[in-house]
Design a protein around this motif. Sequence first.
Motif, short mmCIF file in Angstrom:
data_model
loop_
_atom_site.label_atom_id
_atom_site.label_comp_id
_atom_site.label_asym_id
_atom_site.label_seq_id
_atom_site.Cartn_x
_atom_site.Cartn_y
_atom_site.Cartn_z
N LEU A 164 36.57 43.53 24.94
CA LEU A 164 37.05 43.60 26.33
C LEU A 164 35.90 43.98 27.26
N THR A 165 35.04 44.85 26.78
CA THR A 165 33.87 45.27 27.57
C THR A 165 32.94 44.09 27.85
N LEU A 166 32.66 43.30 26.80
CA LEU A 166 31.78 42.14 26.97
C LEU A 166 32.39 41.12 27.92
N LEU A 167 33.71 40.96 27.84
CA LEU A 167 34.41 40.02 28.70
C LEU A 167 34.27 40.42 30.17
N ILE A 168 34.42 41.72 30.44
CA ILE A 168 34.31 42.22 31.82
C ILE A 168 32.87 42.12 32.32
N PHE A 169 31.93 42.57 31.48
CA PHE A 169 30.53 42.62 31.92
C PHE A 169 29.90 41.24 32.02
N ALA A 170 30.50 40.26 31.34
CA ALA A 170 29.97 38.89 31.44
C ALA A 170 30.16 38.33 32.84
N LEU A 171 31.17 38.84 33.57
CA LEU A 171 31.44 38.34 34.92
C LEU A 171 30.47 38.91 35.96
N ILE A 172 29.89 40.08 35.67
CA ILE A 172 29.03 40.74 36.67
C ILE A 172 27.79 39.91 36.99
N PRO A 173 27.01 39.41 35.99
CA PRO A 173 25.84 38.58 36.34
C PRO A 173 26.22 37.33 37.11
N VAL A 174 27.36 36.71 36.72
CA VAL A 174 27.80 35.51 37.43
C VAL A 174 28.09 35.84 38.89
N MET A 175 28.76 36.96 39.11
CA MET A 175 29.07 37.41 40.47
C MET A 175 27.79 37.62 41.28
N ILE A 176 26.81 38.28 40.65
CA ILE A 176 25.55 38.57 41.36
C ILE A 176 24.78 37.29 41.66
N ILE A 177 24.77 36.35 40.69
CA ILE A 177 24.04 35.08 40.89
C ILE A 177 24.63 34.31 42.07
N PHE A 178 25.97 34.22 42.11
CA PHE A 178 26.60 33.50 43.22
C PHE A 178 26.32 34.19 44.55
N ALA A 179 26.36 35.52 44.55
CA ALA A 179 26.12 36.25 45.80
C ALA A 179 24.67 36.10 46.27
N MET A 180 23.73 36.10 45.31
CA MET A 180 22.33 36.01 45.66
C MET A 180 21.94 34.65 46.23
N ARG A 181 22.80 33.63 45.99
CA ARG A 181 22.51 32.31 46.55
C ARG A 181 22.37 32.38 48.07
N TYR A 182 23.11 33.31 48.66
CA TYR A 182 23.08 33.42 50.12
C TYR A 182 22.06 34.46 50.59
N MET A 200 37.78 39.80 38.35
CA MET A 200 37.55 40.87 37.37
C MET A 200 38.81 41.72 37.18
N TYR A 201 39.54 42.00 38.25
CA TYR A 201 40.80 42.74 38.11
C TYR A 201 41.79 41.94 37.26
N LEU A 202 41.82 40.63 37.48
CA LEU A 202 42.71 39.75 36.73
C LEU A 202 42.40 39.81 35.23
N VAL A 203 41.10 39.75 34.92
CA VAL A 203 40.67 39.80 33.51
C VAL A 203 41.08 41.11 32.87
N VAL A 204 40.87 42.22 33.57
CA VAL A 204 41.19 43.54 33.01
C VAL A 204 42.69 43.67 32.78
N VAL A 205 43.48 43.26 33.77
CA VAL A 205 44.93 43.43 33.65
C VAL A 205 45.49 42.53 32.54
N VAL A 206 45.12 41.24 32.57
CA VAL A 206 45.68 40.30 31.59
C VAL A 206 45.13 40.58 30.19
N ALA A 207 43.79 40.60 30.07
CA ALA A 207 43.21 40.81 28.75
C ALA A 207 43.53 42.20 28.21
#
Length: 583
Positions: free
Chosen positions: A172-190, A267-274
């Motif tokens: 569950l930890t890996l699933l949550i933390f896998a989203l953080i780099p993706v979030m940062i990459i998309f944000a850094m595009r701008y 990320m909230y969705l992943v935590v609640v569902v998973a």
Amino acid sequence: MSKENINTQKTSYLIKRFIPYFKPYKHILALDLFCATLTTLCDLVLPVIVRSLTNKAAYHLEQLTPRLILTIGTIYLALRIVDVIANYYMASVGHIMGARIETDMRKDLFEHLQQLSYSFYNNTKIGQLMARITSDLFDVTEFAHHCPEEYYIALVKITVAFCILGATNIWLTLLIFALIPVMIIFAMRYSLKMRTAFKKSRNQLGEINAQVEDSLLGVRVVKSFANEDLEAEKFRKGNEGFLDAKKEVYKYMAAFQSTTRFFDGLMYLVVVVAGAIFMMKGLITPGDFMAYLLYVVMLLATVRRIVEFTEQFQRGMTGIERFIEVMDEEVEIKDAADAIPVQKVKGNIRFDHVSFHYKDDDENVLTDLNFEIKEGENIALVGPSGAGKTTLCNLILRFYDITAGSIQVDGNDIRNVTTHSLRSQIGMVQQDVYLFSGTVYDNIEYGRPGATHEEIEKAARLAGADKFIEELPDGYNTYVGERGVKLSGGQKQRISIARVFLKNPPILILDEATSALDNESERLVQQSLEELTKGRTTLTIAHRLTTIKNATKIFVLTDDGIEESGNHEELLAKGGLYARLWM
């Protein structure tokens, strides 16, 4: 600098240039980061406490005693007290550190601007420089304080949270933390787009400053031509340009923030569902699930804070970049490594095969000039406009460096003496008198800061300025207005002459000092100048030839160099260019 650069430099390079400003405050920064560690640990303890209490309530209710609850409450209260004290230090001393860094940068920038040559100011708008030295550095305070702090806190929180959550349920930890780099990459595009937009906005603000300064300083010309509507239209265009730049900034900011909000929800969705699925299968306890939710809330707040800090980060980077652009402007007039100070100059000046052209123009203004001025001589320069008379005088002061030959003062090449000592031996009275905003006293004292009141009054008396000064409402303490607008041209000129009297230099340069005055003012100022030139080596530029007919020697300067030289009578007898100018 004449054309504003909107190309951005690498962030790593800008940070490398900025880091030395932390050095004087490294102990404050270290304590600030220690306090950041304390506040972070206080935040990280709460989910652990909630997890422990929830699990005991679910599985070992008999262990949940009042004493245990009171002990945990006391510990947490102590932690919150530590958190408040640490946060106070960060919010006060940390911010003051940022303000001190901003102050240091502004001091360095102003001192560097003082060192830059005439050619830099010939190609740069003062309004742009004002923007760089004021508003551009405002965001540096927040950047200097928050940048190391925010990234350090984020690193600690993410690292500790990963370790705690990973020990509970690695998948569950890996699933949550896998989203953080993706979030940062998309944000850094701008991110880079935001910085480019911020820089455009800052540039446009500088243009507005320059246009306002130009319009307000020339307000008398504006009114005399009834061109208020024209100036208003120029300002409207600049203001609209600033609005367009701000629109671009807010467009990228909106895209930036929308991206982060989307990943928040994901990320909230992943935590609640998973998390619910893992709990249903007995892979995590209710207490673990509660801890996960609290840590995810904390992590999302941390990541969101970092992502949102990117806006402030880019503002700070923009300010640093525009600061560095000016600091990287080369100081053209530098003292040689072995330059010596000159004192008690006699006033012998020699031009030895001197040629000069401006940096952005290959055509010579002066070519192969050879002449000598002896101590105490009164030399006049005359000739058509554009022949290089003012340039010649500027070269003596080393406002520009010659391109060939040498200029010597008392046998010393001026490039081998310190510029400060050279200029301290030369006084200059110009046609366009500049008085600083302040009092009459302040403006005369500028000739020799720290002079006594008696010395200032004596200088004013020698300049023939004492009588009109005493008739002013507050005498020497009368406010002269911006650029001396409350005084007449003749009064301003006599104050500038008093300033040179106070300086008492052995070499004097008079650059068309009376050409802009009416006949009566010219007569009064000419009397002051005659008194000023006594016993000094004097170089006078004049269009009114009547003012220089008593000169020791007159040089007639043209595009071909010194075409004629001699005293007034000798030049008239030759019947050449001087005689034609005289007639």
